[in-house]
Design an enzyme around this catalytic site. Sequence first.
Site, short mmCIF file in Angstrom:
data_model
loop_
_atom_site.label_atom_id
_atom_site.label_comp_id
_atom_site.label_asym_id
_atom_site.label_seq_id
_atom_site.Cartn_x
_atom_site.Cartn_y
_atom_site.Cartn_z
N ARG A 57 63.38 44.82 -45.53
CA ARG A 57 64.20 44.23 -46.58
C ARG A 57 64.24 45.12 -47.82
NH1 ARG A 57 62.80 39.10 -50.15
NH2 ARG A 57 64.84 38.58 -51.01
N HIS A 112 67.57 46.47 -49.77
CA HIS A 112 67.82 46.20 -51.19
C HIS A 112 67.93 47.48 -52.00
CE1 HIS A 112 66.91 41.67 -51.75
NE2 HIS A 112 67.26 41.90 -50.50
N VAL A 137 71.90 49.29 -54.09
CA VAL A 137 71.94 49.52 -55.54
C VAL A 137 71.73 51.02 -55.80
CG1 VAL A 137 70.96 48.91 -57.78
CG2 VAL A 137 70.98 47.22 -55.93
N GLY A 150 72.67 53.35 -54.10
CA GLY A 150 72.45 54.07 -52.86
C GLY A 150 70.98 54.16 -52.50
N ASP A 156 68.06 55.67 -52.80
CA ASP A 156 67.40 56.67 -53.65
C ASP A 156 66.04 56.22 -54.17
OD1 ASP A 156 68.13 54.74 -55.48
OD2 ASP A 156 69.05 56.15 -56.89
N SER A 211 65.26 53.77 -55.94
CA SER A 211 65.26 53.20 -57.29
C SER A 211 64.57 51.85 -57.33
CB SER A 211 66.69 53.08 -57.81
OG SER A 211 67.51 52.35 -56.92
N ASN A 266 64.89 40.61 -56.12
CA ASN A 266 63.82 41.49 -55.64
C ASN A 266 62.43 40.99 -55.98
OD1 ASN A 266 65.78 43.32 -54.70
ND2 ASN A 266 65.88 44.35 -56.67
N HIS A 321 67.13 39.62 -39.94
CA HIS A 321 66.44 38.35 -40.24
C HIS A 321 65.73 37.79 -39.01
CE1 HIS A 321 69.05 37.36 -44.03
NE2 HIS A 321 68.16 38.31 -44.24
N THR A 322 65.82 38.49 -37.89
CA THR A 322 65.05 38.09 -36.71
C THR A 322 63.55 38.18 -36.97
OG1 THR A 322 64.68 38.49 -34.36
CG2 THR A 322 65.11 40.41 -35.72
N ASP A 381 63.77 33.08 -38.09
CA ASP A 381 64.11 33.04 -36.67
C ASP A 381 63.11 32.11 -35.98
OD1 ASP A 381 64.83 33.46 -34.06
OD2 ASP A 381 64.38 35.59 -34.02
N ASP A 430 64.25 40.59 -31.90
CA ASP A 430 65.02 40.28 -30.69
C ASP A 430 66.30 39.52 -31.06
OD1 ASP A 430 64.15 37.71 -31.35
OD2 ASP A 430 62.61 37.65 -29.79
#
Length: 328
Positions: A64, A68, A72, A74, A76, A78, A93, A190-191, A243, A251
């Site tokens: 995740r 994220h 924002v 790209g 990099d 940040s 965040n 999100h699995t 999930d 999966d």
Amino acid sequence: MAALHSYFPFFLLFLLALVTSTAQGQGTRVGFYSKTCPKAEEIVRSTVQSHFRSEPTIAPGLLRMHFHDCFVHGCDASILISGSNTERTAPPNSLLRGYEVIDDAKTKLEAACPGVVSCADILALTARDSVVLTKGLSWAVPTGRRDGRISLASDTSNLPGFTDSVDVQKKKFADKGLNTQDLVALVGGHTIGTSACQFFRYRLYNFTTTGNGADPTISPAFLSQLRALCPQNGDGSKRVVLDTGSGTTFDVSYFKNLMNGRGVLESDQKLWTDASTKTYVQRFVGPVRGLGGLRFGVEFGRSMVKMSNIEVKTGTQGEIRRVCSAVN
């Protein structure tokens, strides 16, 4: 079916080769550190494995975090910069986890190859390694990113949200060069992982589009299950797996749950109720046992490569941070 089984090993190798062949982005390439820091990927992998053994929930956190970061400024790194009003302090965040894994890997890399491996590349590699550790397919990660110097909480407003319609989700992904298939594949991450009750409890008791009552797209049996886990006036920070029944394994169970009205987040369940994304959900589940999961694994890797090359900084752009939480 016998014919499929005999064909399956070759088919798997072919699809994995496709993922590898597409793992090239402008300014990045697979094996970027082969001469300057040949053990870079091995160091990152062993670091993630070490943390995963003691805390398996770190895997979805790292996946995740990379997502994220890329949405924002790209990809990099940040998201890693500490300080007031930086990206990591913004509400979307606030619950991100895994910073200590990145810091640990960076410390080891600085000892082995000072000033060579970027924090942005560490993020991309840890995301891949996290999927593999949760039994997902691997993919070749293009490296060569450099780290950004700007991190503002105010720039996180374009991150996808849990109440977003499919049209809004598609727009946010399209703005980053990602299509509808990429959207469904990447949200399929999100699995693994969890969500706090505060982000979906409104669906269980006071769904805005129907007045009092629950979101009608939730299966009645699942509604009872979620209400038991998240009472109306209970602890909003309580975590629930995204999930159900397979929250620690990468999966296609996540997509099967959407088909059965068992999506936890509103934005997730909409992938099944909207015709433009439903097709991809069905494709990833697949009509043949095992084949849909293979297709999802391959397409997820392909979409991750595309996402990991969003607005990357390469060459003389940005910097190679000595410490991931602060600019040089």
